[in-house]
Design a protein around this motif. Sequence first.
Motif, PDB file in Angstrom:
ATOM      1  N   VAL A 103       0.851  -1.197   0.000  1.00 57.57           N
ATOM      2  CA  VAL A 103       0.000   0.000   0.000  1.00 57.57           C
ATOM      3  C   VAL A 103       0.878   1.235   0.000  1.00 57.57           C
ATOM      4  O   VAL A 103       1.854   1.307   0.749  1.00 57.57           O
ATOM      5  CB  VAL A 103      -0.919   0.045   1.257  1.00 57.57           C
ATOM      6  N   ALA A 104       0.553   2.200  -0.840  1.00 54.64           N
ATOM      7  CA  ALA A 104       1.256   3.483  -0.825  1.00 54.64           C
ATOM      8  C   ALA A 104       0.218   4.587  -0.698  1.00 54.64           C
ATOM      9  O   ALA A 104      -0.816   4.554  -1.365  1.00 54.64           O
ATOM     10  CB  ALA A 104       2.056   3.663  -2.113  1.00 54.64           C
ATOM     11  N   ALA A 105       0.469   5.557   0.188  1.00 58.53           N
ATOM     12  CA  ALA A 105      -0.495   6.641   0.391  1.00 58.53           C
ATOM     13  C   ALA A 105       0.129   7.975   0.016  1.00 58.53           C
ATOM     14  O   ALA A 105       1.327   8.180   0.195  1.00 58.53           O
ATOM     15  CB  ALA A 105      -0.944   6.676   1.850  1.00 58.53           C
ATOM     16  N   THR A 106      -0.698   8.865  -0.492  1.00 55.61           N
ATOM     17  CA  THR A 106      -0.200  10.185  -0.875  1.00 55.61           C
ATOM     18  C   THR A 106      -1.323  11.218  -0.872  1.00 55.61           C
ATOM     19  O   THR A 106      -2.486  10.872  -1.048  1.00 55.61           O
ATOM     20  CB  THR A 106       0.427  10.156  -2.290  1.00 55.61           C
ATOM     21  N   SER A 107      -0.949  12.488  -0.664  1.00 54.39           N
ATOM     22  CA  SER A 107      -1.958  13.535  -0.846  1.00 54.39           C
ATOM     23  C   SER A 107      -1.614  14.338  -2.090  1.00 54.39           C
ATOM     24  O   SER A 107      -2.162  15.385  -2.365  1.00 54.39           O
ATOM     25  CB  SER A 107      -2.022  14.453   0.380  1.00 54.39           C
ATOM     26  N   GLU A 108      -0.676  13.775  -2.842  1.00 59.10           N
ATOM     27  CA  GLU A 108      -0.150  14.512  -3.981  1.00 59.10           C
ATOM     28  C   GLU A 108      -0.934  14.160  -5.235  1.00 59.10           C
ATOM     29  O   GLU A 108      -0.828  13.061  -5.760  1.00 59.10           O
ATOM     30  CB  GLU A 108       1.333  14.144  -4.112  1.00 59.10           C
ATOM     31  N   GLY A 109      -1.730  15.108  -5.712  1.00 55.37           N
ATOM     32  CA  GLY A 109      -2.662  14.832  -6.797  1.00 55.37           C
ATOM     33  C   GLY A 109      -2.015  14.589  -8.152  1.00 55.37           C
ATOM     34  O   GLY A 109      -2.551  13.879  -8.989  1.00 55.37           O
TER      35      GLY A 109
END
Length: 336
Positions: free
Chosen positions: A162-168
Amino acid sequence: MRVKLPFAGLEVEFADRERALQQVLEWSERGTRFPIVVFGPEGCGKTAWLKQSAELLRERGYHVVYVNPLQREFLAHTDVREVAGRFAEILAKASGRVEVELAYAAFNAARELVRLRRKNVAVLVDDAFQVLGSEKEAAFYVKSLLGLIEYPPESYEKIVAVAATSEGLSRREIGRHLWAEILPMWNMPRKGFEELYKQVPGPKPDFEEVWRLTGGNPRVLAQLYEAKWQPEKVVETLAEKKRLTLFAGSLSPEEREWLRQAVEDPDTLFARERIPLMEKLIELNLIVDSVPRRESWLWIDEPPPEKEPDLGIGRRVAWQSPLHREAVRRALKELA
Ligand SMILES: Nc1ncnc2c1ncn2[C@@H]1O[C@H](COP(=O)(O)OP(=O)(O)O)[C@@H](O)[C@H]1O
Ligand SMILES: [Mg+2]
């Protein structure tokens, strides 16, 4: 076991996200066929959820590595001592590329665990794309996670990646390829958010008021608490950090009018000639675009409401939180 989390200088217990944890539980039973890429508003609780997930997967017998290159943080739940040692070594270095090295170390650690025949391996990567330099590199990073699932160095039973980001922006690049399953996560649902609200000590405004200001974003809640519940202060800090006056000043009169309309209704950005403005707002981490249909299988945890003008949520485009929107409103006013 619920993990303890930092919250505005306090410690809180992980609250809610029942469905999101259920989803992790399901992955733990069969592994993830593709790496899961989770994106969502800044401060919506991605890191908190990944940390709780690390604990949950450990309890399920997984060897778990969690890395946050941006925050220079890692967790290793495994009997293979070298894995934690390797992270500590990288962190001890003064080199300017520590963040990038950490991102790749997460991948290498997972690979090493598979090579050493640990049957169930989870790799949770938090905020890695921001440090990788380009959207292309972010996409390749995801591809290497897929490579681990598809071409492991040894046979394994289950891998959860799983990889999470707030970078659109990197999200879009990743989406162009078919290397990942991309799932959005929204701010907390009302009931769960209330549980967190109750953990915040001292006198505080009514929950109704706090919900209206935060839209369920736990970081905005933390900032409000730190600002002694003065929303103007949080709005000002947001506007300062993102240099919104300068941003608004750089727009043409026409774009400024579009921005004004977007404050009233973010869906108005979804028009051909307004797309460049929308991209700038994505880059500034103010809005989320391409918000999918509110089918629960398209989301991590609960989807947001279909349309909620009070909170700045449109059908396709949404403000990350009501105060993000407020910061833009304020910048526009300042120019007027
Ligand atoms: N489910 C939750 N329960 C308790 N605290 C939370 C929860 N989600 C987020 N927080 C807290 O809210 C703040 C912002 O969350 P964080 O996970 O850092 O957001 P993100 O990683 O999406 O930017 C942090 O202080 C975090 O500990
Ligand atoms: Mg985070």
